[in-house]
Design an enzyme around this catalytic site. Structure first.
Site, PDB file in Angstrom:
ATOM      1  N   ASP A 127      -1.411  -8.851  -5.240  1.00 54.03           N
ATOM      2  CA  ASP A 127      -2.846  -8.634  -4.546  1.00 54.03           C
ATOM      3  C   ASP A 127      -1.655  -8.924  -3.136  1.00 54.03           C
ATOM      4  O   ASP A 127      -1.838  -9.932  -3.139  1.00 54.03           O
ATOM      5  CB  ASP A 127      -3.707  -8.939  -5.061  1.00 54.03           C
ATOM      6  CG  ASP A 127      -4.959  -9.144  -4.295  1.00 54.03           C
ATOM      7  OD1 ASP A 127      -4.602  -8.797  -2.880  1.00 54.03           O
ATOM      8  OD2 ASP A 127      -6.157  -9.365  -4.331  1.00 54.03           O
ATOM      9  N   VAL A 128      -1.814  -8.536  -1.740  1.00 53.32           N
ATOM     10  CA  VAL A 128      -1.373  -9.152  -0.886  1.00 53.32           C
ATOM     11  C   VAL A 128      -2.647 -10.095  -0.518  1.00 53.32           C
ATOM     12  O   VAL A 128      -1.655 -11.176   1.137  1.00 53.32           O
ATOM     13  CB  VAL A 128      -1.527  -8.043   0.262  1.00 53.32           C
ATOM     14  CG1 VAL A 128       0.004  -7.036   0.287  1.00 53.32           C
ATOM     15  CG2 VAL A 128      -2.036  -7.621   0.982  1.00 53.32           C
ATOM     16  N   SER A 156      -4.497  -0.554  14.387  1.00 54.30           N
ATOM     17  CA  SER A 156      -5.162   0.831  14.120  1.00 54.30           C
ATOM     18  C   SER A 156      -6.100   0.712  15.733  1.00 54.30           C
ATOM     19  O   SER A 156      -6.569  -0.548  16.551  1.00 54.30           O
ATOM     20  CB  SER A 156      -6.415   0.223  13.269  1.00 54.30           C
ATOM     21  OG  SER A 156      -7.569   1.286  13.758  1.00 54.30           O
ATOM     22  N   GLY A 209       0.971  -1.250   0.027  1.00 53.96           N
ATOM     23  CA  GLY A 209       0.140  -0.087  -0.439  1.00 53.96           C
ATOM     24  C   GLY A 209       0.906   1.138  -0.179  1.00 53.96           C
ATOM     25  O   GLY A 209       0.588   2.518   0.674  1.00 53.96           O
ATOM     26  N   TYR A 237     -13.749  -4.430   9.717  1.00 52.49           N
ATOM     27  CA  TYR A 237     -12.563  -3.999   9.761  1.00 52.49           C
ATOM     28  C   TYR A 237     -11.541  -4.370  11.350  1.00 52.49           C
ATOM     29  O   TYR A 237     -10.224  -4.661  11.481  1.00 52.49           O
ATOM     30  CB  TYR A 237     -11.927  -1.992   9.897  1.00 52.49           C
ATOM     31  CG  TYR A 237     -11.173  -1.152   9.975  1.00 52.49           C
ATOM     32  CD1 TYR A 237     -10.436  -1.447   8.403  1.00 52.49           C
ATOM     33  CD2 TYR A 237     -10.760  -0.702  10.619  1.00 52.49           C
ATOM     34  CE1 TYR A 237      -8.880  -0.698   8.302  1.00 52.49           C
ATOM     35  CE2 TYR A 237      -9.365   0.224  11.166  1.00 52.49           C
ATOM     36  CZ  TYR A 237      -8.759   0.019   9.670  1.00 52.49           C
ATOM     37  OH  TYR A 237      -7.766   0.953   9.661  1.00 52.49           O
TER      38      TYR A 237
END
Ligand code: NAP
Length: 244
Positions: free
Chosen positions: A63-64, A142, A11, A155
């Protein structure tokens, strides 16, 4: 400080990843900028890094969430830039909505990119890091994982998984002189958070969004020898948002 090191930043073309690429390059590392596609933005960053910092930089597509693609990527990077020493697992997506209305595909997409992507890239670098008895892994978690933010079931769960994976990786590789740490950003001004300022700024004790460069400074510390005795930790960078 990072001369001769090769950093893979997933990213990497925009947002926090781009700031991390520039910061690591400014410290002397060669940079593999990894995104879903090699975009014009990625090519522009590659040029900017090469010209500004005199290191090598190259944009790669991967694409990870695809394990085989991650293995192929690390092979490609090694051939192009040399053996990887720093891995920053930064690629991430959101598909926010309440659990009631969350589609299975959106749950899976977020888990596959954020959590499985981090696992795939870690696995792809694992043997090399073990053999060379050196490696720095920096994972993007996060504060959502710590707070359990409503509307972010996929998420928050993916980032909680990243934090657990960070600890496992740290334990498995500690004796090989490989460190693995996680950063837990709060609200950082990027494409991901565009338009959400009104919803969050008031809750942040510092009353402002963080900048990608704030996160990049911390990532650089965790990627450098200055953090050699630090492993398995999660460091919040959130203007106080998740003070407990
Ligand atoms: P962003 O601006 O939306 O950028 C996300 C990057 O991830 C893009 O370069 C994108 O590439 C790449 N990407 C997405 N899916 C990918 C995949 N399957 N394979 C490879 N690359 C992929 O995000 P950001 O705000 O900089 O966030 C960076 C990281 O910090 C994420 O892990 C995010 O969860 C975490 N974070 C951000 C915040 C925040 O407030 N911004 C807060 C906490 C944590 P393309 O351009 O090719 O799509």
């Amino acid at each position: 400080m990072l001369n001769g090191k090769v950093a893979v930043v997933t990213g990497g073309a925009r947002g926090i990843g781009a700031a991390i690429c520039k910061k690591l390059a400014s410290l002397g590392a060669d940079i593999a900028i990894v995104d879903l596609k090699v975009t014009e933005q990625a090519e522009a960053l590659q040029k900017e890094i090469t010209e500004s910092f005199g290191v090598r930089a190259q944009a790669f597509a991967c694409d990870v969430s695809d394990a085989e693609a991650c293995k192929a990527l690390i092979k490609q990077v090694t051939e192009a830039l040399g053996s990887v020493t720093i891995l920053v697992n930064n690629a991430g997506i959101t598909r926010d909505t309440l659990i009631l209305s969350m589609k299975e595909a959106d749950f899976d997409a977020v888990i596959n990119t954020n959590l499985k992507g981090t696992f795939n890239m870690t696995q792809a670098c694992y043997r090399t890091f073990m053999k060379q008895k050196y490696g720095k892994i920096v994972n993007l978690g996060s504060v959502s994982a710590l707070l359990g933010t409503a509307g972010q079931a996929n998420y928050a769960a993916s980032k909680a998984g990243v934090i657990a994976l960070t600890k496992v990786t740290a334990r498995e590789l500690a004796s090989r002189n490989v460190t693995c740490n996680a950063i837990a950003p709060g609200f950082i001004a990027t494409d991901m958070t565009k338009g959400l300022e009104d919803q969050y700024i008031d809750q942040i004790p510092m009353k402002r969004a963080g900048q990608p460069e704030d996160v990049a400074n911390l990532a650089a510390f965790l990627a450098s020898p200055e953090s050699d005795y630090l492993t398995g930790t999660v460091i919040r960078i959130d203007g106080g948002l998740a003070i407990s």
